[in-house]
Design a protein around this motif. Sequence first.
Motif, PDB file in Angstrom:
ATOM      1  N   THR A   1       0.823  -1.213   0.000  1.00  0.00           N
ATOM      2  CA  THR A   1       0.000   0.000   0.000  1.00  0.00           C
ATOM      3  C   THR A   1       0.854   1.258   0.000  1.00  0.00           C
ATOM      4  OG1 THR A   1      -0.137   0.186   2.430  1.00  0.00           O
ATOM      5  CG2 THR A   1      -1.777  -1.220   1.328  1.00  0.00           C
ATOM      6  N   LYS A   2       2.133   1.103   0.316  1.00  0.00           N
ATOM      7  CA  LYS A   2       3.005   2.268   0.489  1.00  0.00           C
ATOM      8  C   LYS A   2       4.014   2.464  -0.636  1.00  0.00           C
ATOM      9  CE  LYS A   2       2.719   2.105   5.568  1.00  0.00           C
ATOM     10  NZ  LYS A   2       1.707   1.049   5.666  1.00  0.00           N
ATOM     11  N   TRP A   3       4.362   1.393  -1.374  1.00  0.00           N
ATOM     12  CA  TRP A   3       5.370   1.553  -2.435  1.00  0.00           C
ATOM     13  C   TRP A   3       5.014   2.650  -3.433  1.00  0.00           C
ATOM     14  CZ3 TRP A   3       8.934  -0.125   0.103  1.00  0.00           C
ATOM     15  CH2 TRP A   3       9.136  -1.441   0.518  1.00  0.00           C
ATOM     16  N   PRO A   4       3.746   2.814  -3.815  1.00  0.00           N
ATOM     17  CA  PRO A   4       3.440   3.867  -4.804  1.00  0.00           C
ATOM     18  C   PRO A   4       3.721   5.286  -4.321  1.00  0.00           C
ATOM     19  CG  PRO A   4       1.680   2.237  -4.729  1.00  0.00           C
ATOM     20  CD  PRO A   4       2.556   1.966  -3.557  1.00  0.00           C
ATOM     21  N   THR A   5       4.022   5.437  -3.018  1.00  0.00           N
ATOM     22  CA  THR A   5       4.294   6.780  -2.493  1.00  0.00           C
ATOM     23  C   THR A   5       5.786   7.100  -2.448  1.00  0.00           C
ATOM     24  OG1 THR A   5       4.499   6.124  -0.147  1.00  0.00           O
ATOM     25  CG2 THR A   5       2.272   6.496  -1.001  1.00  0.00           C
ATOM     26  N   CYS A   6       6.648   6.114  -2.715  1.00  0.00           N
ATOM     27  CA  CYS A   6       8.083   6.368  -2.562  1.00  0.00           C
ATOM     28  C   CYS A   6       8.574   7.318  -3.651  1.00  0.00           C
ATOM     29  CB  CYS A   6       8.870   5.066  -2.544  1.00  0.00           C
ATOM     30  SG  CYS A   6       8.923   4.163  -4.099  1.00  0.00           S
ATOM     31  N   GLN A   7       9.647   8.031  -3.315  1.00  0.00           N
ATOM     32  CA  GLN A   7      10.187   9.059  -4.205  1.00  0.00           C
ATOM     33  C   GLN A   7      11.708   8.986  -4.244  1.00  0.00           C
ATOM     34  OE1 GLN A   7       8.326  11.037  -6.093  1.00  0.00           O
ATOM     35  NE2 GLN A   7       6.418  10.192  -5.247  1.00  0.00           N
ATOM     36  N   PHE A   8      12.289   9.624  -5.251  1.00  0.00           N
ATOM     37  CA  PHE A   8      13.745   9.710  -5.335  1.00  0.00           C
ATOM     38  C   PHE A   8      14.298  10.527  -4.170  1.00  0.00           C
ATOM     39  CE2 PHE A   8      13.048   8.722  -9.874  1.00  0.00           C
ATOM     40  CZ  PHE A   8      14.011   7.738 -10.042  1.00  0.00           C
ATOM     41  N   LEU A   9      15.444  10.122  -3.687  1.00  0.00           N
ATOM     42  CA  LEU A   9      16.149  10.855  -2.643  1.00  0.00           C
ATOM     43  C   LEU A   9      16.966  11.982  -3.275  1.00  0.00           C
ATOM     44  CD1 LEU A   9      17.186   7.801  -0.467  1.00  0.00           C
ATOM     45  CD2 LEU A   9      15.715   9.686   0.258  1.00  0.00           C
ATOM     46  N   PRO A  10      17.394  12.959  -2.474  1.00  0.00           N
ATOM     47  CA  PRO A  10      18.091  14.133  -3.019  1.00  0.00           C
ATOM     48  C   PRO A  10      19.301  13.764  -3.880  1.00  0.00           C
ATOM     49  CG  PRO A  10      17.490  14.536  -0.737  1.00  0.00           C
ATOM     50  CD  PRO A  10      17.145  13.098  -1.017  1.00  0.00           C
ATOM     51  N   GLY A  11      19.303  14.290  -5.082  1.00  0.00           N
ATOM     52  CA  GLY A  11      20.421  14.114  -5.997  1.00  0.00           C
ATOM     53  C   GLY A  11      20.389  12.850  -6.832  1.00  0.00           C
TER      54      GLY A  11
ATOM     55  N   MET B  79      32.410   8.748   2.221  1.00  0.00           N
ATOM     56  CA  MET B  79      31.040   8.880   2.684  1.00  0.00           C
ATOM     57  C   MET B  79      30.512  10.271   2.340  1.00  0.00           C
ATOM     58  SD  MET B  79      29.384   8.454   6.510  1.00  0.00           S
ATOM     59  CE  MET B  79      29.231  10.207   6.912  1.00  0.00           C
ATOM     60  N   LEU B  80      29.296  10.312   1.785  1.00  0.00           N
ATOM     61  CA  LEU B  80      28.635  11.575   1.465  1.00  0.00           C
ATOM     62  C   LEU B  80      27.313  11.655   2.216  1.00  0.00           C
ATOM     63  CD1 LEU B  80      29.071  11.604  -2.439  1.00  0.00           C
ATOM     64  CD2 LEU B  80      30.614  12.587  -0.714  1.00  0.00           C
ATOM     65  N   HIS B  81      26.827  12.881   2.403  1.00  0.00           N
ATOM     66  CA  HIS B  81      25.539  13.060   3.064  1.00  0.00           C
ATOM     67  C   HIS B  81      24.378  12.867   2.098  1.00  0.00           C
ATOM     68  CE1 HIS B  81      27.081  14.196   6.983  1.00  0.00           C
ATOM     69  NE2 HIS B  81      27.972  14.957   6.372  1.00  0.00           N
ATOM     70  N   THR B  82      24.550  13.292   0.852  1.00  0.00           N
ATOM     71  CA  THR B  82      23.545  13.044  -0.198  1.00  0.00           C
ATOM     72  C   THR B  82      24.295  12.864  -1.513  1.00  0.00           C
ATOM     73  OG1 THR B  82      23.154  15.281  -1.080  1.00  0.00           O
ATOM     74  CG2 THR B  82      22.005  14.714   0.978  1.00  0.00           C
ATOM     75  N   LEU B  83      23.600  12.344  -2.508  1.00  0.00           N
ATOM     76  CA  LEU B  83      24.218  12.199  -3.829  1.00  0.00           C
ATOM     77  C   LEU B  83      24.492  13.553  -4.480  1.00  0.00           C
ATOM     78  CD1 LEU B  83      22.248   9.104  -5.173  1.00  0.00           C
ATOM     79  CD2 LEU B  83      24.687   9.217  -4.571  1.00  0.00           C
ATOM     80  N   ASN B  84      23.862  14.600  -3.984  1.00  0.00           N
ATOM     81  CA  ASN B  84      24.163  15.945  -4.479  1.00  0.00           C
ATOM     82  C   ASN B  84      25.606  16.340  -4.198  1.00  0.00           C
ATOM     83  OD1 ASN B  84      21.772  16.940  -5.683  1.00  0.00           O
ATOM     84  ND2 ASN B  84      20.839  17.248  -3.687  1.00  0.00           N
ATOM     85  N   ASP B  85      26.218  15.692  -3.200  1.00  0.00           N
ATOM     86  CA  ASP B  85      27.558  16.069  -2.767  1.00  0.00           C
ATOM     87  C   ASP B  85      28.667  15.399  -3.580  1.00  0.00           C
ATOM     88  OD1 ASP B  85      26.382  17.577  -0.718  1.00  0.00           O
ATOM     89  OD2 ASP B  85      26.343  15.850   0.631  1.00  0.00           O
ATOM     90  N   LEU B  86      28.293  14.553  -4.537  1.00  0.00           N
ATOM     91  CA  LEU B  86      29.319  13.852  -5.318  1.00  0.00           C
ATOM     92  C   LEU B  86      30.117  14.843  -6.162  1.00  0.00           C
ATOM     93  CD1 LEU B  86      30.483  11.059  -6.244  1.00  0.00           C
ATOM     94  CD2 LEU B  86      28.901  11.235  -8.184  1.00  0.00           C
ATOM     95  N   ASP B  87      31.443  14.797  -6.027  1.00  0.00           N
ATOM     96  CA  ASP B  87      32.334  15.601  -6.852  1.00  0.00           C
ATOM     97  C   ASP B  87      32.644  14.799  -8.104  1.00  0.00           C
ATOM     98  OD1 ASP B  87      34.314  17.077  -8.031  1.00  0.00           O
ATOM     99  OD2 ASP B  87      35.563  17.269  -6.231  1.00  0.00           O
ATOM    100  N   LYS B  88      31.904  15.040  -9.171  1.00  0.00           N
ATOM    101  CA  LYS B  88      32.049  14.248 -10.393  1.00  0.00           C
ATOM    102  C   LYS B  88      33.435  14.388 -10.994  1.00  0.00           C
ATOM    103  CE  LYS B  88      27.131  14.991 -11.463  1.00  0.00           C
ATOM    104  NZ  LYS B  88      26.957  16.130 -10.506  1.00  0.00           N
ATOM    105  N   ALA B  89      33.989  15.578 -10.938  1.00  0.00           N
ATOM    106  CA  ALA B  89      35.313  15.817 -11.539  1.00  0.00           C
ATOM    107  C   ALA B  89      36.385  14.941 -10.896  1.00  0.00           C
ATOM    108  CB  ALA B  89      35.672  17.289 -11.430  1.00  0.00           C
TER     109      ALA B  89
END
Length: 236
Positions: free
Chosen positions: A84-94, A222-232
């Motif tokens: 009943t809950k899977w349809p509510t899940c969303q992407f996490l930051p980044g 270790m990162l806090h969110t995927l937004n913090d990834l330094d791609k370079a």
Amino acid sequence: MTIQKQIKACLFDMDGLLINTEDIYTITCNEILEKYNKGPLTWDVKLQLQGLPGFEAGTKLLEHYGLPLTFEEFNKMNVASQDTKWPTCQFLPGALELIKYLHEHNIPIALCTSSNQTKFLAKTSHLTDGFDLFDAVTTGDDPRLANGRGKPCPDIWQIGLKKLNDKYGTSITPEECIVFEDGKPGVISGKAFGGSVVWVPHHDAYDHLGDVDAFLEGKGEMLHTLNDLDKAKYGL
């Protein structure tokens, strides 16, 4: 910036890394625990369950809390609530932004999740704008993944990389991959696989992580969110 390692492929866990399903797992487990005056499920326990195949995780949970249930009984109750809950899940930051970036820059990406195929579809069918971009998907019930060889064994990453190499006719090695994980078993498996590990634990788990540098053994960050990834840093 000097590139530390030229990355040619990225391999992703799913639950708790890309989408917020770990929160849903906690909610549904606590519903069952409360019925038996147990719990709540705490992160020192969850860290031991993350990334494990369903039967192994469920059995550990039942044993830890002393629930008077068989795995089959527990799983039936748990699945009914989860569905009943899977349809509510969303992407996490980044997460979605990173998937799209890698796809647009022709970096092969594979999803390697311990969730079985049915659960994978239940969790992602409303999030196709993102999951459809993966070049390969390996679920926990893949016939190439032998019983007892889920995380922390490296097999699921090996299968995912083989699918990428087979698809593109490449010979990318584990050392040329990033393994993205949120759970400790997944980090262990990523290190055993030989990739550079990017660990993004749940924010509520920080107090239970222990010595992060010692755990990573110089094989990742270790990162806090995927937004913090330094791609370079990885030549992405």
